[in-house]
Motif scaffolding. Structure first.
Motif, short mmCIF file in Angstrom:
data_model
loop_
_atom_site.label_atom_id
_atom_site.label_comp_id
_atom_site.label_asym_id
_atom_site.label_seq_id
_atom_site.Cartn_x
_atom_site.Cartn_y
_atom_site.Cartn_z
N TYR A 1 33.51 9.85 45.16
CA TYR A 1 32.99 10.71 46.29
C TYR A 1 31.56 11.02 46.30
O TYR A 1 31.07 11.34 45.08
N THR B 1 29.54 12.34 53.32
CA THR B 1 30.16 12.17 52.33
C THR B 1 30.80 10.59 52.36
O THR B 1 31.64 10.47 53.24
N VAL C 1 33.19 7.65 50.59
CA VAL C 1 34.32 7.42 49.65
C VAL C 1 34.29 5.90 49.58
O VAL C 1 34.46 5.42 50.27
N TYR D 1 30.95 16.97 43.67
CA TYR D 1 32.43 16.96 43.85
C TYR D 1 33.35 16.93 42.57
O TYR D 1 32.79 16.58 41.58
N GLN E 1 41.38 10.58 50.44
CA GLN E 1 40.95 9.48 49.74
C GLN E 1 40.42 8.37 50.83
O GLN E 1 39.86 7.41 50.56
N GLY F 1 38.23 10.19 53.07
CA GLY F 1 37.19 10.81 53.51
C GLY F 1 37.48 11.88 54.72
O GLY F 1 36.60 12.55 55.39
#
Length: 610
Positions: free
Chosen positions: A159, A168, A170, A199, A246, A248
């Motif tokens: 992240y 953000t 991922v 994170y 997972q 986002g």
């Protein structure tokens, strides 16, 4: 002094013109010296219906791992393109011709892609220190890549936050050196928070992230649990904590501010809110076994990162630490807000130099018998400890002053604590050692006679402090202890130091990561709680006026805990110790200097045995 034009409107116009030039096709030309680059693109559709991607630029070295050769370990470095928008870029006033003139100097000033650099850190091999892939992200530019999680384990997604874009990312790193994009969170998905910082990945693979800034738009914002807080807008106050899946997606957005007002003398807000708050969460660490999360409040970010204007008040740098009840992972709730105590250096003249000012990072202990946590202050230059984060109101005491370690890191060293610019702090997995990176203080910060301090990494022995249980005696409460170390027998003591750029003031590392992977006799990696090295990067945020030389360095950890710079970790272009991100050529093209902020040690899933 800012190196950009004096008018903020002129600055914005210049940046807009630069961005328009990129769109118009003034882009970098790939470096012929790089050889054949294998480009592999991974795309996802964002919540806005647009495509977002990561494009791998794999060098020949990335594809050369043979079946009988050593399995590779990598440092993944989240880095931003340096361009005209960074106030620390040299010679901005002297750019030749037009921004549309495709000469090298102008091209370097244009916004380029941000990227996750894949650096080969397999010690003892010919490719040690080589950048074997730059996984560029798009279409967003000027993300200002900031932090990822603090450590990585096999199966974890990565992240990574964009400080300015409020995005953000991922990443899937299972098949390194190739990277895939699993998802992206956009500001429209986190309306109650902005300016993502750090994170923490939970055991189920989801992650909590701190969003240091206020809601995307000023006014009331409704959180996942139905509560409402009123904020003063993007990069203001109060911030929030998000739980991501997972891919986002936003599972939870929780308020970091309490329902009742916080101390108005300590928690200034501009523009002022009806309920004053210091809720600008930066650092984050979690003890799932204790159902507790700890976050540290650093600053209201827009006053220090979105414009080079100096912070208008020291009270926008926060002195608070929050503990959270996470017994229900989807309903994290602030349990306590504690104001760190001022220390013996505090004289009431300049609150910005008080030991408790600007609580940037926190780190938890790890072993089941320990329940404590540490916090450090960037401006205050001190480290604090509480023995029990599960208490209703944890008691924090100062246990170390950076004035004690400053003389060992290089030039300067006098009055070493104030504005020492400490950053990354991390307990070892076995709870014996506390590691801390510090930039140091630029000469002249405290006045014309200030000699400043160098930066580096320190390792502190914390065994006696943790062994004291719920009744630690250590407390830095005299001026003598700020330079000689704590007088009590359980105070942390220095195990090792290493100066990074020891001949310069204010040029040390902001961030670091411990290498928790170790290669066995069978060639496969396994996780270890006895790291033998750590990595650091010398970059903060250029728009604050605190930049760095953009180098990734490796530090060896000896069995006795002493630290030494790994001089075999060399730049592939210059041959100098440490890998420089100030270079013209990258696998993705000739985009010039880049700004490395955070890093993680990672290996491909198939190369790790648990």
């Amino acid at each position: 002094m800012s190196l950009l034009p004096q008018s903020r409107w002129a600055r914005r116009g210049l940046i807009a013109l630069a961005s328009a030039a990129v769109v118009a096709g003034v882009v970098a030309i790939p470096a012929s010296a790089q050889g054949t680059i294998d480009k592999v693109k991974s795309e996802v559709t964002g919540a806005d219906g647009k495509n977002y991607w990561v494009e791998n630029n794999l060098t020949p070295e990335a594809r050369q791992q043979s079946a009988d050769g050593p399995k590779k370990e990598y440092a993944l470095v989240w880095a931003g393109d340096e361009n005209v928008a960074d106030t620390a870029v040299a010679d901005v006033r002297n750019l030749p011709g037009s921004l549309l003139d495709p000469v090298d100097k102008v091209r370097d000033a244009l916004p380029g892609p941000d990227f996750l650099a894949v650096v080969d850190v397999t010690k003892g091999t010919p490719d040690y220190g080589k950048v074997v892939n730059t996984a560029t992200v798009g279409p967003l530019v000027e993300n200002e890549p900031h932090h990822m999680q603090y450590s990585w384990r096999k199966g974890d997604k990565i992240y990574a936050g964009g400080l300015f874009s409020a995005a953000t990312y991922v990443f899937d790193v299972a098949a390194l050196p190739e990277i895939k994009l699993s998802g992206i969170s956009l500001p429209s998905q986190t309306l109650c928070g902005s300016v993502p910082d750090a994170y923490w990945v939970l055991k189920d693979g989801t992650a909590y992230g701190t969003y240091m800034g206020g809601p995307v738009a000023p006014g009331p914002c409704r959180y996942t649990n139905g509560e409402v807080r009123t904020g003063n807008g993007f990069a203001g106050s109060p911030g929030s904590v998000i739980r991501f899946d997972q891919e986002g997606r936003n599972l939870v957005e929780a308020p970091a501010a309490t329902e009742t007002p916080e101390d108005p003398t300590q928690c200034l807000n501009m523009p002022a809110l009806g309920n004053p708050t210091c809720a600008n969460p930066h650092g984050i660490q979690v003890r799932e076994d204790l159902n507790t999360m700890v976050t540290s409040d650093y600053a209201e970010p827009r006053s220090i990162i979105l414009d080079p204007v100096k912070n208008p008040s020291p009270y926008l740098r926060r002195p608070t630490v929050r503990t959270w009840d996470i017994s229900d992972l989807n309903k994290p709730k602030v349990k306590s807000v504690q104001y760190l105590p001022t220390g013996p250096r505090s004289n009431g003249v300049d609150p910005l130099r008080n030991e408790n000012r600007a609580v940037m990072e926190t780190t938890v202990t790890n072993r089941p018998e320990n329940k404590g946590a540490f916090a450090q202050t960037m401006q205050g230059g001190a480290i604090f400890y509480t023995p029990d984060i599960t208490a209703e109101n944890p008691e924090w005491k100062e246990v170390f002053d950076l004035g004690t370690s400053a003389p060992e890191l290089g030039v300067g060293g006098e009055n070493g604590g104030p504005s020492a610019n400490g950053g990354w702090i991390q307990t070892s997995a076995d709870d014996t050692t506390l590691y801390h990176a510090t930039i140091g203080r630029k000469a002249g910060t405290l006045g014309p006679d200030d000699k400043g301090t160098a930066g580096g990494v320190i390792a502190l022995d914390i065994e006696k402090l943790l062994a004291s249980g719920n009744a630690p005696q250590c407390s830095i409460d005299t001026i003598e202890e700020t330079t000689a170390g704590g007088a009590e027998s359980d105070c942390p003591t220095i195990k090792g130091t290493v100066g990074i750029n020891p001949d310069q003031t204010g040029a040390g590392p902001h961030w670091g990561a411990l290498d928790n992977l170790e290669r066995g006799d069978d060639g496969y990696y396994r996780h270890t709680d006895q790291p033998k090295r750590l990595a650091t990067a010398n970059y903060f945020v250029a728009r604050t006026g605190l930049d760095g030389d953009h180098k990734l360095c490796m530090t060896d950890i000896a069995q006795d805990g002493s630290l030494s710079l790994d001089e075999s970790f060399k730049d592939e272009d210059t041959g100098d110790t440490c890998v420089s991100f100030n270079r013209q050529h990258w696998p993705h093209g000739d985009f010039g200097n880049a700004k490395p902020h955070s890093m993680l040690f990672v290996a491909a899933d198939e190369d790790i045995k648990d």
